[in-house]
Design a protein around this motif. Structure first.
Motif, PDB file in Angstrom:
ATOM      1  N   GLU A 121      82.216 -11.526  -4.548  1.00 40.50           N
ATOM      2  CA  GLU A 121      82.664 -11.905  -5.884  1.00 40.50           C
ATOM      3  C   GLU A 121      82.326 -13.363  -6.182  1.00 40.50           C
ATOM      4  N   LYS A 122      82.383 -14.214  -5.191  1.00 46.17           N
ATOM      5  CA  LYS A 122      82.030 -15.625  -5.369  1.00 46.17           C
ATOM      6  C   LYS A 122      80.556 -15.770  -5.734  1.00 46.17           C
ATOM      7  N   ILE A 123      79.688 -15.026  -5.059  1.00 48.57           N
ATOM      8  CA  ILE A 123      78.253 -15.091  -5.344  1.00 48.57           C
ATOM      9  C   ILE A 123      77.952 -14.522  -6.726  1.00 48.57           C
ATOM     10  N   LEU A 124      78.591 -13.408  -7.078  1.00 53.18           N
ATOM     11  CA  LEU A 124      78.365 -12.796  -8.381  1.00 53.18           C
ATOM     12  C   LEU A 124      78.809 -13.717  -9.509  1.00 53.18           C
ATOM     13  N   ALA A 125      79.980 -14.331  -9.359  1.00 53.01           N
ATOM     14  CA  ALA A 125      80.498 -15.210 -10.405  1.00 53.01           C
ATOM     15  C   ALA A 125      79.592 -16.418 -10.618  1.00 53.01           C
ATOM     16  N   ALA A 126      79.025 -16.947  -9.541  1.00 54.76           N
ATOM     17  CA  ALA A 126      78.181 -18.141  -9.643  1.00 54.76           C
ATOM     18  C   ALA A 126      76.805 -17.824 -10.222  1.00 54.76           C
ATOM     19  N   ASN A 127      76.394 -16.565 -10.168  1.00 54.81           N
ATOM     20  CA  ASN A 127      75.047 -16.191 -10.622  1.00 54.81           C
ATOM     21  C   ASN A 127      75.077 -15.233 -11.808  1.00 54.81           C
ATOM     22  N   LYS A 128      76.174 -15.228 -12.549  1.00 54.36           N
ATOM     23  CA  LYS A 128      76.290 -14.297 -13.672  1.00 54.36           C
ATOM     24  C   LYS A 128      75.378 -14.668 -14.836  1.00 54.36           C
ATOM     25  N   ASP A 129      74.703 -15.829 -14.760  1.00 46.19           N
ATOM     26  CA  ASP A 129      73.717 -16.151 -15.786  1.00 46.19           C
ATOM     27  C   ASP A 129      72.459 -15.305 -15.647  1.00 46.19           C
ATOM     28  N   LEU A 130      72.293 -14.639 -14.512  1.00 46.47           N
ATOM     29  CA  LEU A 130      71.152 -13.746 -14.306  1.00 46.47           C
ATOM     30  C   LEU A 130      71.466 -12.366 -14.886  1.00 46.47           C
ATOM     31  N   LYS A 131      70.636 -11.913 -15.785  1.00 41.76           N
ATOM     32  CA  LYS A 131      70.864 -10.612 -16.424  1.00 41.76           C
ATOM     33  C   LYS A 131      70.884  -9.488 -15.403  1.00 41.76           C
ATOM     34  N   SER A 132      70.021  -9.575 -14.392  1.00 43.23           N
ATOM     35  CA  SER A 132      69.970  -8.525 -13.375  1.00 43.23           C
ATOM     36  C   SER A 132      71.264  -8.456 -12.569  1.00 43.23           C
ATOM     37  N   ILE A 133      71.940  -9.591 -12.422  1.00 45.34           N
ATOM     38  CA  ILE A 133      73.245  -9.602 -11.750  1.00 45.34           C
ATOM     39  C   ILE A 133      74.270  -8.878 -12.615  1.00 45.34           C
ATOM     40  N   ARG A 134      74.253  -9.177 -13.913  1.00 51.11           N
ATOM     41  CA  ARG A 134      75.249  -8.587 -14.823  1.00 51.11           C
ATOM     42  C   ARG A 134      75.018  -7.095 -15.030  1.00 51.11           C
ATOM     43  N   ASP A 135      73.749  -6.685 -15.011  1.00 48.76           N
ATOM     44  CA  ASP A 135      73.444  -5.280 -15.316  1.00 48.76           C
ATOM     45  C   ASP A 135      73.621  -4.345 -14.126  1.00 48.76           C
ATOM     46  N   THR A 136      73.870  -4.891 -12.951  1.00 50.86           N
ATOM     47  CA  THR A 136      73.997  -4.068 -11.743  1.00 50.86           C
ATOM     48  C   THR A 136      75.456  -3.736 -11.469  1.00 50.86           C
ATOM     49  N   LYS A 137      75.728  -2.477 -11.162  1.00 55.06           N
ATOM     50  CA  LYS A 137      77.075  -2.053 -10.768  1.00 55.06           C
ATOM     51  C   LYS A 137      77.140  -2.110  -9.244  1.00 55.06           C
ATOM     52  N   TRP A 138      77.618  -3.234  -8.736  1.00 56.95           N
ATOM     53  CA  TRP A 138      77.605  -3.492  -7.301  1.00 56.95           C
ATOM     54  C   TRP A 138      78.696  -2.703  -6.589  1.00 56.95           C
ATOM     55  N   THR A 139      78.381  -2.180  -5.429  1.00 58.36           N
ATOM     56  CA  THR A 139      79.374  -1.505  -4.600  1.00 58.36           C
ATOM     57  C   THR A 139      79.317  -2.075  -3.187  1.00 58.36           C
ATOM     58  N   LEU A 140      80.445  -2.001  -2.508  1.00 53.77           N
ATOM     59  CA  LEU A 140      80.537  -2.465  -1.122  1.00 53.77           C
ATOM     60  C   LEU A 140      81.064  -1.336  -0.250  1.00 53.77           C
ATOM     61  N   THR A 141      80.383  -1.064   0.845  1.00 52.13           N
ATOM     62  CA  THR A 141      80.827  -0.102   1.836  1.00 52.13           C
ATOM     63  C   THR A 141      80.794  -0.782   3.200  1.00 52.13           C
ATOM     64  N   VAL A 142      81.922  -0.777   3.885  1.00 48.10           N
ATOM     65  CA  VAL A 142      82.005  -1.349   5.229  1.00 48.10           C
ATOM     66  C   VAL A 142      82.103  -0.187   6.215  1.00 48.10           C
ATOM     67  N   ILE A 143      81.261  -0.218   7.239  1.00 47.87           N
ATOM     68  CA  ILE A 143      81.228   0.866   8.217  1.00 47.87           C
ATOM     69  C   ILE A 143      81.477   0.311   9.621  1.00 47.87           C
ATOM     70  N   ASN A 144      82.159   1.091  10.418  1.00 41.26           N
ATOM     71  CA  ASN A 144      82.488   0.692  11.791  1.00 41.26           C
ATOM     72  C   ASN A 144      81.502   1.359  12.739  1.00 41.26           C
ATOM     73  N   THR A 145      80.360   0.698  12.921  1.00 41.92           N
ATOM     74  CA  THR A 145      79.317   1.206  13.814  1.00 41.92           C
ATOM     75  C   THR A 145      78.956   0.131  14.830  1.00 41.92           C
ATOM     76  N   PRO A 146      78.388   0.509  15.980  1.00 39.09           N
ATOM     77  CA  PRO A 146      78.060  -0.480  17.017  1.00 39.09           C
ATOM     78  C   PRO A 146      76.823  -1.311  16.703  1.00 39.09           C
ATOM     79  N   LEU A 147      76.138  -1.041  15.603  1.00 37.64           N
ATOM     80  CA  LEU A 147      74.925  -1.778  15.262  1.00 37.64           C
ATOM     81  C   LEU A 147      75.276  -2.995  14.415  1.00 37.64           C
ATOM     82  N   SER A 148      74.760  -4.177  14.798  1.00 37.14           N
ATOM     83  CA  SER A 148      74.952  -5.396  14.016  1.00 37.14           C
ATOM     84  C   SER A 148      73.946  -5.379  12.869  1.00 37.14           C
ATOM     85  N   ASN A 149      74.397  -4.865  11.729  1.00 28.95           N
ATOM     86  CA  ASN A 149      73.434  -4.631  10.656  1.00 28.95           C
ATOM     87  C   ASN A 149      74.106  -4.719   9.297  1.00 28.95           C
TER      88      ASN A 149
END
Length: 417
Positions: free
Chosen positions: A191-219
């Protein structure tokens, strides 16, 4: 490919770890990423005025509309082209073996007499692909690099929804709840990154989602349409929120630069290009030999073109991600520390060894060096964004001053190893 119904996906999203960020368009005449956009329409002419170092919109016209391929058609075509070329080649080979010597000579003479026509057909095929390629080139507004993309913005959303369903189904047992502290931490930084870059149209037009997964891969990775996936395991390597912001900004940069669409477009074009060579290989060589020749050929193409191309996209996301993080007032010097840490862990044999020339990503050391070279410009961008002054102690100096033994002790204290 795994498929689940849309209703099941929606229930899974509501029940588990997805959160949506919707940035509404801002009706103003504010600056956008070091530039102002001025459009003056007069007597059927369009003038784009460049005020600073980056132009966010390219002025051009087309006499015909681009032919965009639906995403599901593109994904269906890829295996069809390869399998079809393989089957056609083997069919021709079997048909040829059944012919008598006299018939073979007659067919050879027939081909020889029409060699110009046959070569012309191959040339026409290549010309069609070339015309399609150049008519679908566009200039990226952030990097000014020409790129080949066969999808439009609406199709990116469709592709994102389709791929998201597959990944949610694949990780349905690993999803981390929105109440998890790590999820809240990631959400806060995004949210901090999105708020600071909301002057970019591509940022505003994207419906961002976050998914956190518990896997052994550092990725961490991002799917088309702004769907961010982060593994809990990578948080063990990340020392602070500044480094976390660097990693997330890198993934968000991939989305803004449409790298997934560009890569899929490039792969489909290559499948059209190699369909005829595959057909010829399976028509001329015995099966085992044909398989070996095709495998070697595709490996050479991968090493010479595909992997270097992928590394270019990764470096590009590093550079743009650094700018996104700078505008969010993140201590961007931590980007160098993060990749220096990855390099050191690799040298300590705690991470897999790197062979950059056969890797889709640049080496950790190369990324560390490239980001160091971009740092002064990014720090100036951070100042222009009105951010507080960076701490006097440079984290890069602290990292480089530690000996190998001190690094090992430090990593153990931080829980990195």
């Amino acid at each position: 490919m795994l498929l689940i119904s849309r209703s099941l996906c929606q229930r899974s999203i509501q029940r588990n770890a997805i959160n949506y960020f919707i940035i509404r368009p801002i009706r103003s005449h504010s600056c956008t990423w070091q530039c102002k956009k001025l459009l003056t329409i007069s007597q059927n002419t369009v003038e784009c005025k460049k005020l600073q170092s980056v132009i966010l919109q390219k002025c051009y016209f087309r006499t015909t509309q681009s032919l965009h391929i639906p995403p599901f058609v593109a994904m269906f075509l890829r295996p069809v082209l390869r399998i079809g070329a393989f089957l056609m080649g083997r069919t021709i080979k079997k048909w040829w073996t059944r012919k008598s010597q006299k018939e073979k000579e007659e067919y050879k003479q027939w081909v020889k007499d029409r060699s110009n026509i046959i070569l012309g057909c191959f040339g026409l095929y290549g010309l069609i692909l070339f015309i399609y390629y150049i008519t679908h080139l566009e200039t990226d507004p952030l990097t000014k690099r020409s790129r080949f993309i066969i999808f439009n913005k609406e199709q990116e959303k469709q592709l994102g929804e389709m791929v998201l369903e597959v990944h949610l189904e694949a990780h349905k047992k690993d999803l981390v709840a929105k109440t998890h502290p790590a999820y809240k931490r990631l959400l806060r930084v995004i949210e901090k990154i999105l708020a600071a870059n909301k002057d970019l149209k591509s940022i505003r037009d994207t419906k961002w989602t976050l998914t956190v997964i518990n896997t052994p891969l550092s990725n961490s990775y991002i799917l088309p349409g702004g769907n961010i996936f982060v593994s809990l395991d990578i948080l063990k390597i990340i020392e602070n929120d500044d480094q976390l912001g660097i990693v997330l900004a890198h993934e968000m940069a991939h989305s803004l630069l449409l790298h997934s669409l560009e890569a899929l477009s490039d792969q489909l074009l290559w499948d059209f290009l190699i369909a005829i060579p595959i057909l010829i290989i399976w028509a001329l060589f015995p099966d085992i030999m044909a398989a070996i020749v095709q495998m070697i050929g595709e490996r050479i193409v991968s090493i010479v073109y595909k992997l270097p191309y992928s590394r270019v996209l990764e470096n590009e996301a590093d550079e743009v991600g650094l700018k996104l993080a700078a505008k969010a007032c993140i201590d961007i010097r931590e980007a160098v520390v993060f990749w220096a840490t990855m390099r050191t862990l690799t040298e300590m044999h705690l991470l897999p060894p790197e062979l950059s020339w056969i890797s889709s990503h640049p080496s950790h050391g190369d990324r560390e060096k490239n980001l160091n070279e971009e740092m002064m410009q990014a720090i100036e961008l951070r100042k222009d964004a009105g951010c507080p002054v960076l701490p006097a102690i440079d984290p890069r100096n602290k990292f480089y001053e530690r000996s190998a033994k001190e690094q090992e002790i430090y990593f153990k204290q931080k829980g990195i190893i």
